[in-house]
Design a protein around this motif. Structure first.
Motif, PDB file in Angstrom:
ATOM      1  N   LEU A   1       0.747  -1.141   0.105  1.00 24.11           N
ATOM      2  CA  LEU A   1      -0.014  -0.109  -0.032  1.00 24.11           C
ATOM      3  C   LEU A   1       0.842   1.303   0.030  1.00 24.11           C
ATOM      4  N   ASP A   2       0.391   2.236  -0.536  1.00 25.16           N
ATOM      5  CA  ASP A   2       1.095   3.647  -0.598  1.00 25.16           C
ATOM      6  C   ASP A   2       0.819   4.107   0.755  1.00 25.16           C
ATOM      7  N   PRO A   3       1.643   5.200   1.402  1.00 28.34           N
ATOM      8  CA  PRO A   3       1.456   5.694   2.649  1.00 28.34           C
ATOM      9  C   PRO A   3       0.230   6.070   2.982  1.00 28.34           C
ATOM     10  N   LEU A   4      -0.537   6.706   2.455  1.00 29.30           N
ATOM     11  CA  LEU A   4      -1.865   7.319   2.474  1.00 29.30           C
ATOM     12  C   LEU A   4      -2.962   5.969   2.533  1.00 29.30           C
ATOM     13  N   HIS A   5      -2.781   5.337   1.851  1.00 33.37           N
ATOM     14  CA  HIS A   5      -3.719   4.118   2.095  1.00 33.37           C
ATOM     15  C   HIS A   5      -3.508   3.243   3.108  1.00 33.37           C
ATOM     16  N   ALA A   6      -2.157   3.240   3.530  1.00 32.11           N
ATOM     17  CA  ALA A   6      -1.897   2.502   4.675  1.00 32.11           C
ATOM     18  C   ALA A   6      -2.345   3.451   6.034  1.00 32.11           C
ATOM     19  N   GLY A   7      -1.938   4.741   5.979  1.00 33.61           N
ATOM     20  CA  GLY A   7      -2.566   5.466   6.948  1.00 33.61           C
ATOM     21  C   GLY A   7      -4.483   5.219   7.100  1.00 33.61           C
ATOM     22  N   LEU A   8      -4.964   5.227   5.906  1.00 38.22           N
ATOM     23  CA  LEU A   8      -6.401   4.998   6.018  1.00 38.22           C
ATOM     24  C   LEU A   8      -6.700   3.648   6.549  1.00 38.22           C
ATOM     25  N   PHE A   9      -5.870   2.576   6.385  1.00 35.09           N
ATOM     26  CA  PHE A   9      -6.185   1.177   7.009  1.00 35.09           C
ATOM     27  C   PHE A   9      -6.063   1.192   8.671  1.00 35.09           C
ATOM     28  N   MET A  10      -5.234   2.311   8.913  1.00 33.31           N
ATOM     29  CA  MET A  10      -5.030   2.075  10.517  1.00 33.31           C
ATOM     30  C   MET A  10      -6.179   3.073  11.101  1.00 33.31           C
ATOM     31  N   LEU A  11      -7.044   3.905  10.346  1.00 33.62           N
ATOM     32  CA  LEU A  11      -7.807   4.732  11.008  1.00 33.62           C
ATOM     33  C   LEU A  11      -8.780   4.174  11.981  1.00 33.62           C
ATOM     34  N   PRO A  12      -9.343   2.855  11.541  1.00 33.57           N
ATOM     35  CA  PRO A  12     -10.178   2.219  12.648  1.00 33.57           C
ATOM     36  C   PRO A  12      -9.626   2.153  14.197  1.00 33.57           C
ATOM     37  N   MET A  13      -8.327   1.800  13.915  1.00 34.74           N
ATOM     38  CA  MET A  13      -7.634   1.723  15.348  1.00 34.74           C
ATOM     39  C   MET A  13      -7.781   3.217  16.073  1.00 34.74           C
ATOM     40  N   ALA A  14      -7.383   4.200  15.238  1.00 39.76           N
ATOM     41  CA  ALA A  14      -7.381   5.611  15.604  1.00 39.76           C
ATOM     42  C   ALA A  14      -8.653   6.185  16.165  1.00 39.76           C
ATOM     43  N   VAL A  15      -9.805   5.970  15.410  1.00 36.79           N
ATOM     44  CA  VAL A  15     -10.866   6.301  15.603  1.00 36.79           C
ATOM     45  C   VAL A  15     -11.523   5.760  16.981  1.00 36.79           C
ATOM     46  N   MET A  16     -11.311   4.517  16.955  1.00 41.82           N
ATOM     47  CA  MET A  16     -11.789   3.931  18.446  1.00 41.82           C
ATOM     48  C   MET A  16     -11.054   4.403  19.541  1.00 41.82           C
ATOM     49  N   ALA A  17      -9.666   4.561  19.524  1.00 44.55           N
ATOM     50  CA  ALA A  17      -8.977   5.476  20.614  1.00 44.55           C
ATOM     51  C   ALA A  17      -9.547   6.762  20.723  1.00 44.55           C
ATOM     52  N   LEU A  18      -9.819   7.608  19.932  1.00 45.29           N
ATOM     53  CA  LEU A  18     -10.421   8.871  20.032  1.00 45.29           C
ATOM     54  C   LEU A  18     -11.732   8.805  20.792  1.00 45.29           C
ATOM     55  N   LEU A  19     -12.683   7.750  20.511  1.00 39.20           N
ATOM     56  CA  LEU A  19     -13.941   7.615  20.901  1.00 39.20           C
ATOM     57  C   LEU A  19     -13.942   6.961  22.351  1.00 39.20           C
ATOM     58  N   THR A  20     -12.988   6.249  22.672  1.00 37.02           N
ATOM     59  CA  THR A  20     -13.040   5.537  23.929  1.00 37.02           C
ATOM     60  C   THR A  20     -12.069   6.393  25.279  1.00 37.02           C
ATOM     61  N   ALA A  21     -11.558   7.237  24.620  1.00 39.74           N
ATOM     62  CA  ALA A  21     -10.601   7.749  25.553  1.00 39.74           C
ATOM     63  C   ALA A  21     -11.162   8.923  26.739  1.00 39.74           C
TER      64      ALA A  21
END
Length: 480
Positions: free
Chosen positions: A297-317
């Motif tokens: 994957l290119d860097p942008l799409h790799a970042g998008l793949f990791m978005l679910p992890m980041a969104v859950m961290a944002l919501l649960t903190a």
């Protein structure tokens, strides 16, 4: 610090959160950029490890010194110095002509970074004196980590894709300058009633311990565990640890106040911080290489793949912050440990070069949930019950534990990935399965320590420790 109006208190929190934002963004963006840095600077996996660990090691080594210095000379003054150094060093990172220069600039960044987050947490703990209000403020603080994790991979991927990896460091400059201006204008100065003396021997022992241990782990795949250099570093790390345990209790103003560890919740928070952030460091390191080197994957799409992890961290903190305020730290810690374990075990059992996207997303959602829940209990436990005059030192111990854990996570997981495994998908997935079992062990440590150090017995040790510390501090102040 004078009592501030509610609106002013939350403004101070927002300013402090700006420092957390640039430091957290820097970490998450850098992980997305690692494969690009590797190709551009022609470095090995161990070179990538040092790009990450040079920062976290210096940061971990200096956090407690910066915390005690802020308590002594002024928290706002130290915070401003950190903003200046971190912002300037970010520019130097973007100009680095080679790996060595980048590592040195990252170390300078860490010098500034050591004066930011623990000092900001000390400012917050002295601004929000009501325990419930402080827990809510820490929930907001932890939510900023989630924001940076959500925005970092996408922003980093877009910047790397459009302007190259050097552009990821430009982002720190406007945020750092804005935070510097607002700090001068709105954050009141504060310091401890009694100045704590510098502990140069303790500081030197901490540096030797962290650097020697990490060097031994990172270089062991290349040199071997039986090589004189690696064995010597391991022996030096053990000697430094024993030296700290012998020397620090004999000082009036130790760098590491071992009396804090009489509190079971504080000790538990320290272990949990190491375990959770070792898991995070390993997760980010192996996932960035997997998405870009194995799945191509290119860097942008790799970042998008990791978005679910980041969104859950944002919501649960922030949810975790409210849980801590209303019920204490046990529930979020148990949920965090369970989510960490579930994410890592799922990937350990199913990992392959063509892992179904659904399974990958579920694993990332679980990991983000665990990470979002774990931060607020760590921070709140570290500063609650401790004398306000030592808030900087207590917060710095928690921050040091985080950075130490992340350094060790990158070192251990990177050592598994060394030897060219990242260029061979089959070899990579074999090594990565072992890495995920290690990360699952980190989650189990969070679960077990969260259970053991949040019950009635643990709370009783925290109350006794707080009373003892307050009495000893009053006695020392009277003697002075």
């Amino acid at each position: 610090m004078p009592d501030l109006a509610p609106r002013r208190r939350w403004l101070v929190l927002a300013i402090c959160c700006m420092s957390l934002l640039i430091v957290s963004l820097d970490n998450t963006i850098l992980n997305v950029a690692l494969p690009s840095i590797q190709r551009d600077l022609h470095t090995s996996v161990s070179g990538l490890q040092w790009t990450v660990d040079a920062y976290t090691l210096v940061l971990a080594s200096l956090l407690m010194l910066s915390g005690s210095t802020a308590d002594r000379v002024g928290r706002r003054r130290t915070f401003q110095a950190g903003l200046v150094i971190f912002t300037a060093a970010s520019l130097l990172c973007s100009l680095a002509p080679g790996l060595g220069w980048l590592v040195v600039a990252r170390m300078l960044q860490a010098v500034g970074g050591s004066m930011l987050n623990p000092v900001a947490m000390s400012i917050i703990s002295n601004t929000f004196t009501d325990p419930r209000e402080r827990a809510r403020a820490i929930g907001v603080w932890s939510g900023v980590v989630g924001i940076s994790m959500a925005a970092g991979p996408i922003i980093g991927g877009a910047l790397v894709e459009s302007a190259g990896w050097r552009s990821i460091f430009w982002l720190n400059v406007p945020i750092g300058l804005a935070a510097l201006f607002l700090t001068r204008r709105y954050v009141p100065e504060s310091r401890a009633p009694r100045a704590r003396r510098v502990d140069p021997v303790g500081q030197a022992l901490v540096v030797v311990l962290l650097v020697a241990l990490t060097y031994a782990i990172i270089e062991s795949p290349n040199l071997g565990w039986t090589s004189p250099v690696v064995a010597g570093c391991a022996a030096a790390a053990l000697g430094a640890l024993l030296g700290l345990l012998w020397y620090e209790p004999r000082r009036t103003d130790p760098l590491i106040d071992l009396r804090f560890f009489r509190s079971a919740p504080f000790s538990g928070a320290t272990v949990i911080a190491v375990a959770a952030f070792a898991g995070l460091g390993g997760f980010l390191f192996v996932s960035s290489l997997y998405l870009q080197d194995v799945r191509q994957l290119d860097p942008l799409h790799a970042g998008l793949f990791m978005l679910p992890m980041a969104v859950m961290a944002l919501l649960t903190a922030p949810v975790s912050g409210r849980m801590v305020a209303s019920r204490g730290p046990r529930t979020p810690l148990l949920l965090a440990g369970t989510a960490f374990c579930a994410s890592a075990v799922l990937q350990a059992l199913t990992y392959s070069a063509h892992l179904p996207v659904t399974l990958l997303v579920v694993a990332y959602l679980l990991f983000g949930t665990g990470f979002g829940l774990v931060n607020a209990p760590i921070t709140n436990t570290a500063v609650s019950g401790m004398p306000r005059s030592q808030a900087g030192v207590a917060a710095a111990v928690a921050s040091t534990s985080r950075q130490t854990g992340q350094s060790l996570g990158v070192a251990v997981i990177g050592a598994l990935m060394a030897g060219g495994a990242h260029t061979d998908p089959a070899a990579f997935t074999d090594a990565a399965r072992t890495a995920w079992w290690i990360i699952a062990g980190c989650g189990a440590a969070v679960l077990v320590m969260g259970t053991l150090t949040s019950g009635r017995w643990a709370r009783a040790t925290a109350q006794r420790t707080a009373k003892r510390l307050a009495a000893e501090e009053t006695k020392e102040t009277v003697n002075v």
